[in-house]
Enzyme design. Structure first.
Site, PDB file in Angstrom:
ATOM      1  CE  LYS A 120      45.383  73.567  34.480  1.00 42.44           C
ATOM      2  NZ  LYS A 120      45.278  72.109  34.674  1.00 42.44           N
ATOM      3  NE  ARG A 165      56.747  65.317  47.344  1.00 44.38           N
ATOM      4  CZ  ARG A 165      57.328  65.742  46.243  1.00 44.38           C
ATOM      5  NH1 ARG A 165      58.365  65.094  45.749  1.00 44.38           N
ATOM      6  NH2 ARG A 165      56.879  66.814  45.610  1.00 44.38           N
ATOM      7  CG  ASP A 206      42.204  69.600  34.118  1.00 39.23           C
ATOM      8  OD1 ASP A 206      42.325  69.369  32.903  1.00 39.23           O
ATOM      9  OD2 ASP A 206      42.913  70.418  34.733  1.00 39.23           O
TER      10      ASP A 206
HETATM   11  P1  NDP Z   1      50.946  69.899  40.571  1.00 42.27           P
HETATM   12  O1  NDP Z   1      52.345  70.376  40.444  1.00 42.27           O
HETATM   13  O2  NDP Z   1      49.871  70.824  41.008  1.00 42.27           O
HETATM   14  O3  NDP Z   1      50.925  68.656  41.618  1.00 42.27           O
HETATM   15  C1  NDP Z   1      51.881  67.646  41.539  1.00 42.27           C
HETATM   16  C2  NDP Z   1      51.522  66.541  42.538  1.00 42.27           C
HETATM   17  O4  NDP Z   1      52.473  65.472  42.381  1.00 42.27           O
HETATM   18  C3  NDP Z   1      51.611  66.981  43.993  1.00 42.27           C
HETATM   19  O5  NDP Z   1      50.651  66.276  44.752  1.00 42.27           O
HETATM   20  C4  NDP Z   1      53.031  66.530  44.381  1.00 42.27           C
HETATM   21  O6  NDP Z   1      53.166  66.292  45.763  1.00 42.27           O
HETATM   22  C5  NDP Z   1      53.103  65.225  43.631  1.00 42.27           C
HETATM   23  N1  NDP Z   1      54.474  64.774  43.378  1.00 42.27           N
HETATM   24  C6  NDP Z   1      55.329  65.242  42.436  1.00 42.27           C
HETATM   25  N2  NDP Z   1      56.485  64.553  42.488  1.00 42.27           N
HETATM   26  C7  NDP Z   1      56.343  63.628  43.471  1.00 42.27           C
HETATM   27  C8  NDP Z   1      57.184  62.608  43.996  1.00 42.27           C
HETATM   28  N3  NDP Z   1      58.412  62.389  43.513  1.00 42.27           N
HETATM   29  N4  NDP Z   1      56.714  61.821  44.997  1.00 42.27           N
HETATM   30  C9  NDP Z   1      55.462  62.019  45.495  1.00 42.27           C
HETATM   31  N5  NDP Z   1      54.616  62.972  45.044  1.00 42.27           N
HETATM   32  C10 NDP Z   1      55.054  63.756  44.037  1.00 42.27           C
HETATM   33  O7  NDP Z   1      50.608  69.237  39.183  1.00 42.27           O
HETATM   34  P2  NDP Z   1      49.157  68.945  38.556  1.00 42.27           P
HETATM   35  O8  NDP Z   1      48.266  68.470  39.652  1.00 42.27           O
HETATM   36  O9  NDP Z   1      48.725  70.085  37.737  1.00 42.27           O
HETATM   37  O10 NDP Z   1      49.475  67.758  37.559  1.00 42.27           O
HETATM   38  C11 NDP Z   1      49.829  66.465  38.045  1.00 42.27           C
HETATM   39  C12 NDP Z   1      49.935  65.532  36.848  1.00 42.27           C
HETATM   40  O11 NDP Z   1      48.658  65.353  36.276  1.00 42.27           O
HETATM   41  C13 NDP Z   1      50.862  66.081  35.744  1.00 42.27           C
HETATM   42  O12 NDP Z   1      51.805  65.108  35.432  1.00 42.27           O
HETATM   43  C14 NDP Z   1      49.953  66.296  34.559  1.00 42.27           C
HETATM   44  O13 NDP Z   1      50.537  65.857  33.349  1.00 42.27           O
HETATM   45  C15 NDP Z   1      48.764  65.423  34.871  1.00 42.27           C
HETATM   46  N6  NDP Z   1      47.534  66.012  34.339  1.00 42.27           N
HETATM   47  C16 NDP Z   1      46.862  65.283  33.420  1.00 42.27           C
HETATM   48  C17 NDP Z   1      45.719  65.777  32.864  1.00 42.27           C
HETATM   49  C18 NDP Z   1      45.027  64.946  31.845  1.00 42.27           C
HETATM   50  O14 NDP Z   1      44.102  65.464  31.225  1.00 42.27           O
HETATM   51  N7  NDP Z   1      45.403  63.695  31.649  1.00 42.27           N
HETATM   52  C19 NDP Z   1      45.156  67.088  33.230  1.00 42.27           C
HETATM   53  C20 NDP Z   1      45.939  67.777  34.235  1.00 42.27           C
HETATM   54  C21 NDP Z   1      47.101  67.242  34.748  1.00 42.27           C
HETATM   55  P3  NDP Z   1      53.569  67.484  46.797  1.00 42.27           P
HETATM   56  O15 NDP Z   1      52.296  68.240  47.088  1.00 42.27           O
HETATM   57  O16 NDP Z   1      54.103  66.744  47.961  1.00 42.27           O
HETATM   58  O17 NDP Z   1      54.606  68.319  46.093  1.00 42.27           O
END
Ligand code: NDP
Length: 283
Positions: free
Chosen positions: A69, A153, A105
């Site tokens: 991306k 987090r 998105d």
């Molecule tokens: P990223 O990997 O870029 O970000 C993940 C985020 O989740 C970070 O903020 C991370 O925090 C946080 N996170 C993950 N695990 C934990 C945990 N156990 N406790 C607290 N925070 C946590 O992923 P994306 O942003 O690309 O995607 C996130 C979600 O959004 C995905 O599940 C995806 O399926 C969904 N999504 C849905 C879309 C839709 O059209 N419905 C479109 C795009 C995404 P940290 O920074 O601390 O690691």
């Protein structure tokens, strides 16, 4: 007879679990479009070749998913205005020989949210600071949200997102470090989970928040599309909140991409049904 279909697709790795092909091709079929959507497995070191190939074959456009991306941007000719602020592209449009990067998105999220509540002047509690959260936060701010509290987090990503919103939009923003049993800030109108917590197969994972601070009248949205009825959605619904599942965002971002590629405003119910068949109905 025309045996030449217009091509679109997705470049990602891993690609096998990406359901977009099912919903996009359902829309193409429903509207009798001679278009195809190819789900392609593209490793990072092949991205430049893949983009050149799509350009050479005259693809109308393509989606970029993880891990491309951000890195795809260097292979494009131009960026749309919100993609520029977000710093990530999920949709590339091939128009007049140019590849233009867009980010649908957050726009998909906004289109799902608008029928449910007004965005103007709202205070938002946003959990997460990854790619989805950046897109959602920027579009909420551009749509007139007054204040966005980013709860994450990891401090660096959370602070960077709050700083981005403050610097590039009219909205104010702050970062709060995610503490155990995190309360939803007072006066919040819209709560968004843009973390990956609850995504299949970890469907029992829960946000570590103080559930008593969810109040009737709040709009609670989850970006997780699979399963649609996450723990957050079910709990918020029981607390009297208005809920919005991640399928709406997924369907809308796809429909916006098709509109950018083809000019056709496709039937979103058809796309949603295709996903519900895959993920299970949220009813
Ligand atoms: P990223 O990997 O870029 O970000 C993940 C985020 O989740 C970070 O903020 C991370 O925090 C946080 N996170 C993950 N695990 C934990 C945990 N156990 N406790 C607290 N925070 C946590 O992923 P994306 O942003 O690309 O995607 C996130 C979600 O959004 C995905 O599940 C995806 O399926 C969904 N999504 C849905 C879309 C839709 O059209 N419905 C479109 C795009 C995404 P940290 O920074 O601390 O690691």
């Amino acid at each position: 007879m025309n045996f030449l279909h217009t091509l679109t697709g997705s470049l990602s790795q891993p690609a096998a679990g990406n359901p977009t092909v099912a919903m996009v091709e359902a829309a193409y079929r429903h509207h009798g479009m001679a278009w195809r959507y190819v789900n392609a497995e593209v490793p990072p070191e092949r991205l430049a070749d893949a983009v050149r190939g799509a350009r050479a074959m005259g693809w109308a456009g393509f989606n970029c998913s993880l891990p491309h991306k951000v890195t795809v941007i260097e292979h494009l000719d131009r960026l749309g205005s919100s993609a520029q602020i977000i710093g990530a592209v999920n949709t590339v449009v091939h128009r007049d020989g140019l590849l233009v990067g867009e980010n649908t998105d957050g726009q998909g999220f906004i289109e799902a949210l608008r029928p449910v509540c007004s965005i103007e002047g709202q205070r938002v509690a946003l959990f997460g600071a990854g790619g989805a959260a950046r897109a959602v936060a920027v579009e909420l701010a551009l749509a007139g949200a007054a204040h966005i509290t980013v709860v994450n987090r990891g401090r660096p990503r959370g602070q960077a997102l709050a700083d981005l919103i403050t610097a590039k939009t009219q909205a104010s923003a702050e970062y709060l470090h995610w503490l155990p049993a995190m309360p939803i800030p007072a006066c919040t109108g819209i709560v968004v989970n843009a973390t990956s917590i609850g995504l299949h197969p970890h469907i029992d994972d829960q946000l570590d928040i103080d559930w008593a601070t969810l109040r009737p009248g709040m709009v609670v949205a989850d970006a997780i599309p699979n399963p649609p009825r996450t723990h957050l959605i079910r709990t918020a619904e029981a607390a009297g909140c208005t809920v919005l599942d991640g399928l709406g965002m997924l369907v809308n971002q796809g429909a916006i991409a098709i509109r950018l590629w083809s000019g056709v405003d496709v039937d979103r119910a058809v796309m949603r049904r295709a996903l519900e068949d895959l993920f299970g109905s949220p009813a």
